[in-house]
Design an enzyme around this catalytic site. Structure first.
Site, PDB file in Angstrom:
ATOM      1  N   ASP A 243       0.835  -1.199   0.000  1.00  0.00           N
ATOM      2  CA  ASP A 243       0.000   0.000   0.000  1.00  0.00           C
ATOM      3  C   ASP A 243       0.873   1.254   0.000  1.00  0.00           C
ATOM      4  O   ASP A 243       1.880   1.332   0.703  1.00  0.00           O
ATOM      5  CB  ASP A 243      -0.881  -0.023   1.251  1.00  0.00           C
ATOM      6  CG  ASP A 243      -1.881   1.103   1.298  1.00  0.00           C
ATOM      7  OD1 ASP A 243      -2.723   1.183   0.387  1.00  0.00           O
ATOM      8  OD2 ASP A 243      -1.824   1.911   2.245  1.00  0.00           O
TER       9      ASP A 243
ATOM     10  N   GLU B  45       1.651  -0.514  -5.141  1.00  0.00           N
ATOM     11  CA  GLU B  45       0.636   0.497  -5.412  1.00  0.00           C
ATOM     12  C   GLU B  45       1.376   1.825  -5.441  1.00  0.00           C
ATOM     13  O   GLU B  45       1.685   2.401  -4.406  1.00  0.00           O
ATOM     14  CB  GLU B  45      -0.449   0.541  -4.338  1.00  0.00           C
ATOM     15  CG  GLU B  45      -1.528   1.567  -4.674  1.00  0.00           C
ATOM     16  CD  GLU B  45      -2.223   2.168  -3.459  1.00  0.00           C
ATOM     17  OE1 GLU B  45      -3.346   2.690  -3.620  1.00  0.00           O
ATOM     18  OE2 GLU B  45      -1.646   2.143  -2.362  1.00  0.00           O
TER      19      GLU B  45
END
Length: 560
Positions: free
Chosen positions: A223, A284
Site C-alpha cells: 500500500d 501500489e
C-alpha cells in the site's frame, strides 16, 4: 505451506528465470469485508472467503490478493493497522487464515497479502508509546513528529494536505497537558506516518514480512508504495486541486516517489529471496509516467507495479494504443511484466467509470449529485469490451471482486451509510470510495443476496444486485461471468500472458487491433461498425453477426 509443496513440479517450474508465476498471473482482488460473510454480522470475513474458494477456482484465477485483514480499529477499513502480525477478530483468527492458505494452495491458487507500511493506526502500541514519551525520544523517532511554526508552535510544520482532505498534521497534547508537537498523517489523523529513515522501523517490517512468509503467503501488495520516504526538510507543496488524491499527476512531489524508497524495496527483495517459490512484491504507486513507475520493478526491487496509467486512460483508441505501447516498452526494459488493472477498491468501478461524461479524479468517487452520471447499459458494454482487451495483453492482470459480474459503482448510497474517511474529512464534498466497496451478490433469492446468512450488510446493497447475482449468471452463456470465465480459460490456453504484442493497422482511427501469438484482438471503440477479417471467433464481448463488429465491442479471433 507453499504452493510448491502442493503442486507436482511447481518448484521446478518456479526456478526457471523468466517463468515466474507473477509474470503472467491473473490475480483476483478480494476486499474481505465485502466478499462473503460467514459469521452473519454483516461484514465479510476469512471463513467467508474460504467458503467461496471453489467459485474462484471455477473462474480460473491464478492468485488472490487479500485487502487488509490484520488487527485494526477499522477507521479506514483496515488500512489503519494496530497489529501487523494478527488477524482482526472482525475477519477471524490466524487459524482461519491458515485454513484459507491451505484451501487456496490445494487448488493451485496463490495468496498475496496486503501490507500497509507508510503508516500505522494511532492505536498501534508504538504510537501510544510515542504519545506518552517526550519530544526527541526514541519512541517518537519511529514516526514523523515535528515542532510547529508560529510564536508558540501553533501552526503546522508545513502546508501539506491529507489525501482524505484537510491538513496532514495533527497537534498532540503532551503528557503534562500542554499543547505539543505535531505528527504527520498523509491520510486520516488516525493513521500516523512512520519515519522510514529510522533503522528500528526498517527492522520491524523485515520481521513482519517474515511472519507472513513463514505462514505461506506468496507475496505482498504494498500500500502507498511510493509514499514511505519524504523529502528532506519537508518543504511546502500545494497539489493540483483537480488531480488524483494519491498522486500520479505531477513529478517532484515531496511525499510521493522519493528516491529513498528504492533502497527499502531492495532490502525487502532480499528478504523474499530467502524463501522458495518466487514470492512477489506488487507496488501500489501512483506516479506520473510508466517510465517512472518502471523504476519500482527493476530486477532487484519489486516484481510488479500496478499500471495506473492504463487504468486512468479514457475509452479512446489512440490513447489506449499509446499507453499500451509505452507500457510494453518501459516494463520489459527493466525485466518486468506490465501489470494491467481496470478497477480496485479505490477507484470508481470501470462499468461506470468508462461511461462518465465529467471529470472524476481518483479518490473523489461519484454520488447522486455528481456531474456526468454514467449510463449503465453503455458503461457495462464498454467495461466488457475493455476487460476483453486487457486480458489479451502480455503480462499480469488484476481483477477486482465483482467486476466479473459486471457490477457498477453504487451511486445512491445514503449519506448516513457512508464510511469512507474522505466523505467525513471533506464534509461530503467528495463521496469517496464506498460505492465500489458494496458487498457483492451471490444468490438472488438469499438474504443480502447470499453475502450474509442473516441479511446484514455493512453497506446497503441496491435492488439491481439481484439480477447481477452470481447464481443468475452461472448458466447464462451471455453473462459477464461467462465472458470472464471464457477469457481466462482462453488466455491460459493461448499463453497470452507470456506472449508478444504486434499492432495491426488498417482498421481505422477508432479501432484497437493487435496480434498476440495466434490470437488477433480487435476492439471497436468508435461508433461506426467495423468489418472483421475472415477468421474463427474465439470470444466476443457482445454478440457479433455477419462479420461486423459493433461499437464498444471487442473480439478475439484465431489468427490464420
Amino acid at each position: 505451506m507453499t504452493l510448491s509443496d502442493t503442486l507436482p513440479g511447481a518448484a521446478a517450474a518456479d526456478s526457471r528465470p523468466g517463468s515466474e508465476w507473477w509474470r503472467t498471473a491473473v490475480i483476483y482482488q478480494i476486499y474481505p469485508r465485502s466478499f462473503a460473510d460467514a459469521s452473519g454480522d454483516g461484514v465479510g470475513d476469512l471463513p467467508g472467503v474460504t467458503s467461496r474458494i471453489d467459485d474462484l477456482q471455477a473462474l480460473g484465477i491464478d492468485a488472490i490478493w487479500l485487502s487488509p485483514f490484520q488487527r485494526s480499529p477499522q477507521k479506514d477499513a483496515g488500512y489503519d493497522v494496530s497489529d501487523y502480525c494478527d488477524v482482526d477478530p472482525l475477519f477471524g483468527t490466524l487459524a482461519d487464515f491458515d485454513d484459507l492458505i491451505e484451501a487456496a494452495h490445494s487448488r493451485g491458487i496463490r495468496i498475496i497479502a496486503d501490507l500497509v507500511p507508510n503508516h500505522s493506526s494511532d492505536q498501534h502500541v508504538w504510537f501510544q508509546e510515542a504519545l506518552a514519551a517526550a519530544p526527541g525520544s526514541p519512541e517518537r523517532g519511529r514516526y514523523i513528529f515535528r515542532d510547529g511554526k508560529g510564536e508558540n508552535g501553533e501552526l503546522p510544520p508545513n502546508n501539506w494536505e491529507s489525501v482524505f482532505g484537510g491538513p496532514a498534521w495533527t497537534r498532540v497534547t503532551e503528557p503534562d497537558g500542554t499543547a505539543g508537537q505535531w505528527y504527520l498523517h498523509l491520510f486520516d489523523s488516525s493513521q500516523p506516518d512512520f519515519d522510514w529513515s529510522n533503522p528500528v522501523v526498517q527492522e520491524e517490517f523485515r520481521r513482519i514480512l517474515r511472519f507472513w512468509l513463514d505462514r505461506g503467503v506468496d507475496g505482498f501488495r504494498v500500500d502507498v508504495a511510493h509514499g514511505l520516504v519524504k523529502a528532506p526538510g519537508l518543504p511546502d507543496y500545494t497539489p493540483d486541486p483537480h488531480g488524483g488524491s494519491m498522486g500520479g499527476d505531477a513529478a517532484e512531489v515531496p511525499y510521493w516517489g522519493q528516491e529513498g524508497v528504492h533502497d527499502i524495496y531492495r532490502d525487502w527483495h532480499k528478504v523474499l529471496a530467502e524463501y522458495d517459490g518466487d514470492r512477489a512484491l506488487c507496488a501500489e504507486a501512483w506516479l506520473p509516467t510508466v517510465d517512472i513507475t518502471a523504476k519500482w520493478v527493476r530486477p532487484d526491487e519489486m516484481h510488479q507495479a500496478f499500471n495506473f496509467a492504463y487504468l486512468e486512460t479514457p475509452w479512446d483508441a489512440a490513447e489506449l494504443r499509446t499507453v499500451i505501447s509505452e507500457s510494453l516498452r518501459a516494463y520489459p526494459a527493466v525485466g518486468a511484466p506490465s501489470t494491467w488493472v481496470l478497477s480496485n477498491h479505490d477507484v470508481v468501478r470501470h462499468a461506470s467509470r468508462l461511461a462518465l461524461t465529467a471529470e472524476n479524479p481518483q479518490g473523489h468517487g461519484i454520488g447522486p449529485d455528481s456531474p456526468g452520471q454514467p449510463e449503465p447499459v453503455l458503461g457495462l458494454r464498454r467495461a466488457r469490451a475493455a476487460s476483453t482487451v486487457m486480458l489479451a495483453l502480455p503480462g499480469s492482470a488484476y481483477i477486482f471482486q465483482g467486476e466479473e459480474l459486471g457490477l457498477p459503482e453504487v451511486i445512491d448510497l445514503p449519506g448516513d451509510a457512508r464510511q469512507d474517511p474522505t466523505w467525513f474529512r471533506t464534509e461530503g464534498e467528495r463521496y469517496g470510495r464506498d460505492g465500489c466497496r458494496v458487498p457483492i451478490p451471490w444468490d438472488a433469492a438469499a438474504p443480502a443476496y447470499g453475502f450474509s446468512p442473516t441479511g446484514q450488510s455493512w453497506l446497503p446493497q441496491p435492488a439491481e444486485w439481484a439480477t447481477l447475482a452470481r447464481d443468475q449468471q452461472v448458466g447464462d452463456p451471455d453473462s459477464t461471468l461467462s465472458l470472464y470465465r471464457t477469457l481466462l480459460a482462453e488466455r491460459r490456453a493461448h499463453g497470452l500472458g507470456a506472449g508478444t504484442l504486434e499492432w495491426l493497422d488498417g482498421y481505422g482511427d477508432d479501432v484497437l487491433a493487435f496480434r498476440n501469438g495466434d490470437v488477433t484482438v480487435i476492439s471497436n471503440i468508435g461508433e461506426t461498425p467495423v468489418e472483421l477479417p475472415t477468421a474463427e471467433l474465439i470470444v466476443a464481448s457482445e454478440p457479433v453477426s455477419d462479420g461486423i463488429l459493433p461499437a464498444d465491442t471487442t473480439v478475439w479471433l484465431r489468427s490464420i
